[in-house]
Scaffold this active site. Structure first.
Site, PDB file in Angstrom:
ATOM      1  N   CYS A   1     -20.315  54.154 124.725  1.00  0.00           N
ATOM      2  CA  CYS A   1     -20.994  52.990 124.149  1.00  0.00           C
ATOM      3  C   CYS A   1     -22.130  52.575 125.087  1.00  0.00           C
ATOM      4  CB  CYS A   1     -20.026  51.818 123.989  1.00  0.00           C
ATOM      5  SG  CYS A   1     -18.432  52.237 123.264  1.00  0.00           S
TER       6      CYS A   1
ATOM      7  N   CYS B   1     -25.829  53.909 124.975  1.00  0.00           N
ATOM      8  CA  CYS B   1     -26.816  53.317 124.063  1.00  0.00           C
ATOM      9  C   CYS B   1     -26.928  51.809 124.217  1.00  0.00           C
ATOM     10  CB  CYS B   1     -26.471  53.650 122.626  1.00  0.00           C
ATOM     11  SG  CYS B   1     -26.537  55.427 122.309  1.00  0.00           S
ATOM     12  N   HIS B   2     -25.802  51.150 124.477  1.00  0.00           N
ATOM     13  CA  HIS B   2     -25.813  49.682 124.454  1.00  0.00           C
ATOM     14  C   HIS B   2     -25.775  49.062 125.845  1.00  0.00           C
ATOM     15  CE1 HIS B   2     -25.352  49.623 120.094  1.00  0.00           C
ATOM     16  NE2 HIS B   2     -24.292  50.409 120.178  1.00  0.00           N
TER      17      HIS B   2
ATOM     18  N   CYS C   1     -20.282  53.972 114.885  1.00  0.00           N
ATOM     19  CA  CYS C   1     -20.902  54.470 116.116  1.00  0.00           C
ATOM     20  C   CYS C   1     -20.079  55.608 116.717  1.00  0.00           C
ATOM     21  CB  CYS C   1     -21.082  53.339 117.140  1.00  0.00           C
ATOM     22  SG  CYS C   1     -22.489  52.260 116.733  1.00  0.00           S
TER      23      CYS C   1
ATOM     24  N   CYS D   1      -3.139  32.680  99.647  1.00  0.00           N
ATOM     25  CA  CYS D   1      -3.535  32.196 100.975  1.00  0.00           C
ATOM     26  C   CYS D   1      -3.701  30.675 100.914  1.00  0.00           C
ATOM     27  CB  CYS D   1      -4.865  32.806 101.414  1.00  0.00           C
ATOM     28  SG  CYS D   1      -5.024  34.581 101.154  1.00  0.00           S
TER      29      CYS D   1
ATOM     30  N   CYS E   1      -0.655  28.215 101.226  1.00  0.00           N
ATOM     31  CA  CYS E   1      -0.178  27.923 102.579  1.00  0.00           C
ATOM     32  C   CYS E   1      -1.270  27.303 103.449  1.00  0.00           C
ATOM     33  CB  CYS E   1       0.376  29.190 103.234  1.00  0.00           C
ATOM     34  SG  CYS E   1       1.964  29.679 102.503  1.00  0.00           S
ATOM     35  N   HIS E   2      -2.456  27.897 103.460  1.00  0.00           N
ATOM     36  CA  HIS E   2      -3.456  27.518 104.473  1.00  0.00           C
ATOM     37  C   HIS E   2      -4.475  26.476 104.028  1.00  0.00           C
ATOM     38  CE1 HIS E   2      -1.885  30.363 107.317  1.00  0.00           C
ATOM     39  NE2 HIS E   2      -2.003  31.362 106.450  1.00  0.00           N
TER      40      HIS E   2
ATOM     41  N   ARG F   1      -3.057  40.690 110.484  1.00  0.00           N
ATOM     42  CA  ARG F   1      -2.501  39.393 110.120  1.00  0.00           C
ATOM     43  C   ARG F   1      -2.489  39.227 108.599  1.00  0.00           C
ATOM     44  NH1 ARG F   1       1.064  35.290 110.906  1.00  0.00           N
ATOM     45  NH2 ARG F   1       0.437  34.329 112.846  1.00  0.00           N
TER      46      ARG F   1
ATOM     47  N   CYS G   1       0.769  38.498 106.188  1.00  0.00           N
ATOM     48  CA  CYS G   1       0.859  37.322 105.314  1.00  0.00           C
ATOM     49  C   CYS G   1       1.062  37.754 103.858  1.00  0.00           C
ATOM     50  CB  CYS G   1      -0.375  36.434 105.465  1.00  0.00           C
ATOM     51  SG  CYS G   1      -0.333  35.367 106.944  1.00  0.00           S
TER      52      CYS G   1
END
Lengths: 158, 271
Positions: free
Chosen positions: B86, B89-90, B124, B187, B190-191, B228, B232
């Site tokens: 990486c 290039c970066h 990449c 979702c 609950c959230h 995650r 869920c």
């Protein structure tokens, strides 16, 4: 989940020796969601019902509801109303309807439908994340519903 | 709902400052595209216990930082048929990757797709380095995402949802409000409707992803947002979606956009 599958199978086997429970697709809901007929004809056992309500692997109702009578079980949730005194607010038929399929009483409620086997979006095989074919086993057996109803009928404050 | 979330939502009012110097925005006015769905947008940090919160306030205590160090080694390791790293290039990620996390997922014009950070990392690896892609929600991927994210810590999440990204965003929104599985839970159930409430032993947050990848005490490793999401959805007794699937890419864009304005927090610490 294995636990309830095993107990469920045992109860179905025992039930079928007599009349046989009302199938989930045959339950007769009243206009406002109540169910007046027992699903099994066998009286519910409140103690077994209490176990269904608090056991994480069975009904797990206290994930969402507080029940003072079950205060020995920690971590009671706050999603739905506390069930204390529920027998003063609702008749047995209404409670049976709510436990079997709460969406017939409360349109769009978050409460799961415990005696329903089809009509799901991406139904899974219990908690494996894998697909399952409908009809599924209902979340609770007919007798477990009757046991829960019997337990809830003991929750009276009057 | 019988219990209005507004009244009982009880996230705390603590302030998150990391290493005594990086001040984090953990509560913010919702973006217009939330259409009033949330009165205040809040980081999941507010919903955790004090001890868990404290672990995120100092990099020496934050177990997620070990993985950032590991990714720094990977950053400098040449791999693949092109024998490049990486860094080839970066160069220094502190310069080249500053601000990058805050805008992902984002539309990539050349590829004609919405790309998550993980997709870009693998692009990449495959097309610039000639190396094997990382498994989408694997440890090395989560670590690399954490290294890149940490360069944007404290900067506001700012994902674009209009123009060519809009279609993907709409799909993500639809998924967010769909009630999946035998428990028929979305979702939002609950959230959005119940953050601040306990569901059994868990204190529900708004399910924001500004802190991802997240170090979880429960499994003692970094966890990706798609990991995650998968958990869920599985917990609704549904057939879940695969990490890296179009569905989860769309969901990630949508969920990220709900947190626009919150600081990039990764690697955050949760239970």
């Amino acid at each position: 989940m294995r636990l309830w599958t095993l107990t469920g199978a045992a109860i179905i086997a025992a039930g079928s020796a007599t009349a046989g429970p009302v199938a989930p697709t045959d339950v007769a809901f009243g206009e406002y969601g109540s169910v007046s007929e027992s699903l099994t004809g066998v009286p519910g056992d409140p103690e077994a019902g209490a176990n269904v309500v608090k056991n994480k692997g069975i009904g797990n109702c206290i994930a969402c509801h507080q029940v003072s009578a079950l205060s020995d079980t920690p971590f009671q949730g706050e999603i739905g109303p506390p069930l204390d005194g529920v027998a003063d607010r609702w008749s047995e038929a209404e409670i049976r309807g709510i436990v079997a399929n709460a969406k017939k009483t409360y349109d769009g409620t978050m409460m799961p439908s415990y005696y329903k086997v089809e009509g799901y979006i991406r139904p899974g095989d219990a908690y494996t994340g894998k697909a399952a074919e409908e009809p599924l086993d209902p979340l609770l057996t007919a007798q477990q519903i009757e046991d829960v109803v019997a337990f809830l009928m003991t929750l009276s404050e009057e | 709902l019988a219990v209005p979330a507004l009244v009982v939502a009880d996230p705390d009012d603590d302030n998150l400052v990391i290493n005594g110097e990086i001040e984090m925005t953990t509560k913010v006015e919702p973006a217009d595209h939330l259409d009033g769905a949330l009165p205040t947008v809040m980081s999941g940090w507010h919903f955790r216990a004090d001890e868990t919160q404290a672990l995120q306030m100092d990099d020496f205590d934050n177990p997620g930082m070990i993985f950032v160090d590991q990714a720094m080694d990977a950053w400098q390791t040449a791999e693949g048929t092109e024998d490049k790293s990486c860094a080839s290039c970066h160069e220094d990620p502190a310069d080249s990757m500053k601000g990058v996390r805050a805008t992902y997922p984002k539309w990539n014009e050349d590829a004609g797709e919405v790309r998550t950070l993980a997709m870009q990392i693998n692009d990449c690896r495959e097309n610039q380095m000639g190396a094997e892609p990382y498994k989408y929600d694997s440890g090395p991927m989560a670590s690399m995402e954490a290294l890149i994210s940490v360069q944007s810590r404290g900067m506001p999440v700012d994902v674009a949802i209009d123009g060519p990204a809009q279609e993907t965003w709409e799909r993500g929104k639809e998924i967010y409000y769909t009630r999946y599985g035998q428990l028929e839970l979305s979702c939002a159930n609950c959230h959005e409707q119940n953050y601040g409430n306990m569901i059994r032993a868990d204190h529900l947050s708004q399910g924001q992803i500004n802190g991802f990848p997240v170090y979880r005490l429960k499994n003692a490793r970094l966890n990706t947002a798609h990991g995650r999401f998968k958990g869920c959805v599985r917990d609704t007794r549904a057939e879940t979606f695969a990490p890296g699937s179009d569905a989860f890419v769309a969901l990630e864009l949508y969920v990220a956009s709900r947190g626009n304005g919150l600081s990039v927090e990764a690697p955050s610490v949760r239970n």
